[in-house]
Write a protein that holds these residues in place. Structure first.
Motif, PDB file in Angstrom:
ATOM      1  N   MET A   1     -15.162   8.335  -9.593  1.00 12.84           N
ATOM      2  CA  MET A   1     -14.176   8.602 -10.656  1.00 12.84           C
ATOM      3  C   MET A   1     -13.198   9.673 -10.177  1.00 12.84           C
ATOM      4  N   SER A   2     -11.953   9.477 -10.503  1.00 10.80           N
ATOM      5  CA  SER A   2     -10.929  10.381  -9.993  1.00 10.80           C
ATOM      6  C   SER A   2     -10.846  11.660 -10.833  1.00 10.80           C
ATOM      7  N   HIS A   3     -10.387  12.708 -10.180  1.00 14.85           N
ATOM      8  CA  HIS A   3     -10.382  14.006 -10.855  1.00 14.85           C
ATOM      9  C   HIS A   3      -9.074  14.754 -10.643  1.00 14.85           C
ATOM     10  N   THR A   4      -8.871  15.753 -11.469  1.00 14.97           N
ATOM     11  CA  THR A   4      -7.781  16.693 -11.281  1.00 14.97           C
ATOM     12  C   THR A   4      -8.338  18.099 -11.528  1.00 14.97           C
ATOM     13  N   PHE A   5      -7.468  19.092 -11.465  1.00 17.84           N
ATOM     14  CA  PHE A   5      -7.897  20.462 -11.710  1.00 17.84           C
ATOM     15  C   PHE A   5      -6.974  21.107 -12.733  1.00 17.84           C
ATOM     16  N   ALA A   6      -7.514  22.053 -13.495  1.00 19.49           N
ATOM     17  CA  ALA A   6      -6.700  22.854 -14.409  1.00 19.49           C
ATOM     18  C   ALA A   6      -7.367  24.209 -14.580  1.00 19.49           C
ATOM     19  N   VAL A   7      -6.552  25.204 -14.917  1.00 18.49           N
ATOM     20  CA  VAL A   7      -7.085  26.540 -15.141  1.00 18.49           C
ATOM     21  C   VAL A   7      -7.154  26.788 -16.644  1.00 18.49           C
ATOM     22  N   CYS A   8      -8.280  27.289 -17.120  1.00 15.35           N
ATOM     23  CA  CYS A   8      -8.472  27.570 -18.549  1.00 15.35           C
ATOM     24  C   CYS A   8      -7.556  28.710 -18.985  1.00 15.35           C
ATOM     25  N   LYS A   9      -6.824  28.485 -20.102  1.00 11.92           N
ATOM     26  CA  LYS A   9      -5.907  29.524 -20.606  1.00 11.92           C
ATOM     27  C   LYS A   9      -6.679  30.675 -21.248  1.00 11.92           C
ATOM     28  N   ASN A  10      -7.931  30.427 -21.608  1.00 13.37           N
ATOM     29  CA  ASN A  10      -8.726  31.423 -22.320  1.00 13.37           C
ATOM     30  C   ASN A  10      -9.482  32.344 -21.356  1.00 13.37           C
ATOM     31  N   CYS A  11     -10.261  31.755 -20.420  1.00 12.31           N
ATOM     32  CA  CYS A  11     -11.088  32.598 -19.535  1.00 12.31           C
ATOM     33  C   CYS A  11     -10.599  32.550 -18.087  1.00 12.31           C
ATOM     34  N   HIS A  12      -9.576  31.767 -17.801  1.00 14.57           N
ATOM     35  CA  HIS A  12      -8.936  31.702 -16.480  1.00 14.57           C
ATOM     36  C   HIS A  12      -9.821  31.148 -15.374  1.00 14.57           C
ATOM     37  N   SER A  13     -10.880  30.407 -15.739  1.00 17.69           N
ATOM     38  CA  SER A  13     -11.650  29.775 -14.675  1.00 17.69           C
ATOM     39  C   SER A  13     -11.048  28.420 -14.332  1.00 17.69           C
ATOM     40  N   VAL A  14     -11.249  28.033 -13.069  1.00 14.55           N
ATOM     41  CA  VAL A  14     -10.743  26.747 -12.598  1.00 14.55           C
ATOM     42  C   VAL A  14     -11.719  25.663 -13.032  1.00 14.55           C
ATOM     43  N   ASN A  15     -11.184  24.592 -13.594  1.00 15.06           N
ATOM     44  CA  ASN A  15     -12.004  23.454 -14.014  1.00 15.06           C
ATOM     45  C   ASN A  15     -11.633  22.224 -13.210  1.00 15.06           C
ATOM     46  N   ARG A  16     -12.661  21.506 -12.741  1.00 19.83           N
ATOM     47  CA  ARG A  16     -12.462  20.198 -12.113  1.00 19.83           C
ATOM     48  C   ARG A  16     -12.702  19.191 -13.223  1.00 19.83           C
ATOM     49  N   ILE A  17     -11.691  18.355 -13.493  1.00 22.86           N
ATOM     50  CA  ILE A  17     -11.723  17.512 -14.689  1.00 22.86           C
ATOM     51  C   ILE A  17     -11.633  16.043 -14.315  1.00 22.86           C
ATOM     52  N   GLN A  18     -12.523  15.231 -14.888  1.00 19.97           N
ATOM     53  CA  GLN A  18     -12.453  13.785 -14.692  1.00 19.97           C
ATOM     54  C   GLN A  18     -11.216  13.266 -15.434  1.00 19.97           C
ATOM     55  N   ILE A  19     -10.350  12.544 -14.709  1.00 18.80           N
ATOM     56  CA  ILE A  19      -9.093  12.082 -15.293  1.00 18.80           C
ATOM     57  C   ILE A  19      -9.327  11.227 -16.538  1.00 18.80           C
ATOM     58  N   ALA A  20     -10.341  10.393 -16.516  1.00 19.32           N
ATOM     59  CA  ALA A  20     -10.617   9.516 -17.657  1.00 19.32           C
ATOM     60  C   ALA A  20     -10.918  10.310 -18.928  1.00 19.32           C
ATOM     61  N   ARG A  21     -11.364  11.575 -18.763  1.00 16.98           N
ATOM     62  CA  ARG A  21     -11.726  12.375 -19.945  1.00 16.98           C
ATOM     63  C   ARG A  21     -10.765  13.541 -20.166  1.00 16.98           C
ATOM     64  N   ALA A  22      -9.592  13.498 -19.511  1.00 16.26           N
ATOM     65  CA  ALA A  22      -8.665  14.642 -19.588  1.00 16.26           C
ATOM     66  C   ALA A  22      -8.209  14.914 -21.012  1.00 16.26           C
ATOM     67  N   GLY A  23      -8.077  13.852 -21.829  1.00 20.78           N
ATOM     68  CA  GLY A  23      -7.613  14.005 -23.203  1.00 20.78           C
ATOM     69  C   GLY A  23      -8.503  14.892 -24.055  1.00 20.78           C
ATOM     70  N   ALA A  46      -0.671  33.190 -11.279  1.00 24.92           N
ATOM     71  CA  ALA A  46      -2.090  33.439 -10.965  1.00 24.92           C
ATOM     72  C   ALA A  46      -2.880  32.129 -10.968  1.00 24.92           C
ATOM     73  N   ASP A  47      -2.631  31.278 -11.979  1.00 26.88           N
ATOM     74  CA  ASP A  47      -3.309  29.978 -12.056  1.00 26.88           C
ATOM     75  C   ASP A  47      -2.972  29.142 -10.823  1.00 26.88           C
ATOM     76  N   PHE A  48      -1.672  29.101 -10.515  1.00 25.81           N
ATOM     77  CA  PHE A  48      -1.192  28.313  -9.380  1.00 25.81           C
ATOM     78  C   PHE A  48      -1.892  28.752  -8.086  1.00 25.81           C
ATOM     79  N   ARG A  49      -1.988  30.065  -7.876  1.00 24.01           N
ATOM     80  CA  ARG A  49      -2.596  30.559  -6.627  1.00 24.01           C
ATOM     81  C   ARG A  49      -4.087  30.232  -6.556  1.00 24.01           C
ATOM     82  N   LYS A  50      -4.756  30.229  -7.701  1.00 22.01           N
ATOM     83  CA  LYS A  50      -6.176  29.828  -7.723  1.00 22.01           C
ATOM     84  C   LYS A  50      -6.314  28.363  -7.313  1.00 22.01           C
TER      85      LYS A  50
END
Ligand SMILES: [Zn+2]
Length: 141
Positions: A1-23, A46-50
């Motif tokens: 399953m394909s994935h993407t990444f995003a940084v949490c706006k609340n705690c600033h941790s990096v999340n690896r997210i399954q694209i099918a469940r991004a919604g 800061a998010d971008f650099r992470k």
């Protein structure tokens, strides 16, 4: 399953997210909702650099501003491309708030699309494009 990444706006941790469940994606650490436009997420410097450090996919970044007319036309096309292409992580940087990042990259005109691979800039395109143009840019890296 394909994935993407995003940084949490609340705690600033990096999340690896399954694209099918991004919604319905929530942060694995704090459970806050991870907001996407299509599969595009807004990032601070800061998010971008992470993400630049951890992502195993290229990052494609739309540098934009709210006052920029062509940016408003380009935004939906960039978002459309994000839903059609899982080869990269799609990000948006607001050049009005992230002035240091825009300055360090030497961005003069917007919208400006930059692709980063293995932590380095590999491609830059100025001006608005349609979704096909964005996909085409990703085939050139
Ligand atoms: Zn979180």
């Amino acid at each position: 399953m394909s994935h993407t990444f995003a940084v949490c706006k609340n705690c600033h941790s990096v999340n690896r997210i399954q694209i099918a469940r991004a919604g319905e994606a929530v942060c694995g650490k704090c459970q806050a909702k991870i907001p996407f436009h299509g599969l595009v997420s807004d990032v601070t410097e800061a998010d971008f650099r992470k993400l630049l450090k951890v992502s195993d996919k290229p990052l494609i970044v739309d540098f934009w501003a709210s006052w920029c007319g062509p940016c408003q036309m380009y935004g939906p096309e960039f978002q459309k491309a994000s839903m059609e292409n899982d080869k990269a992580v799609f990000l948006k940087v607001n050049t009005e708030t992230e002035t240091a990042l825009s300055g360090s990259l030497g961005i003069r005109g917007i919208p400006c699309t930059i692709i980063f691979k293995d932590g380095k800039e590999v491609k830059r395109q100025s001006g608005a494009m349609n979704a096909a143009g964005v996909n085409s840019l990703l085939t050139q890296i």
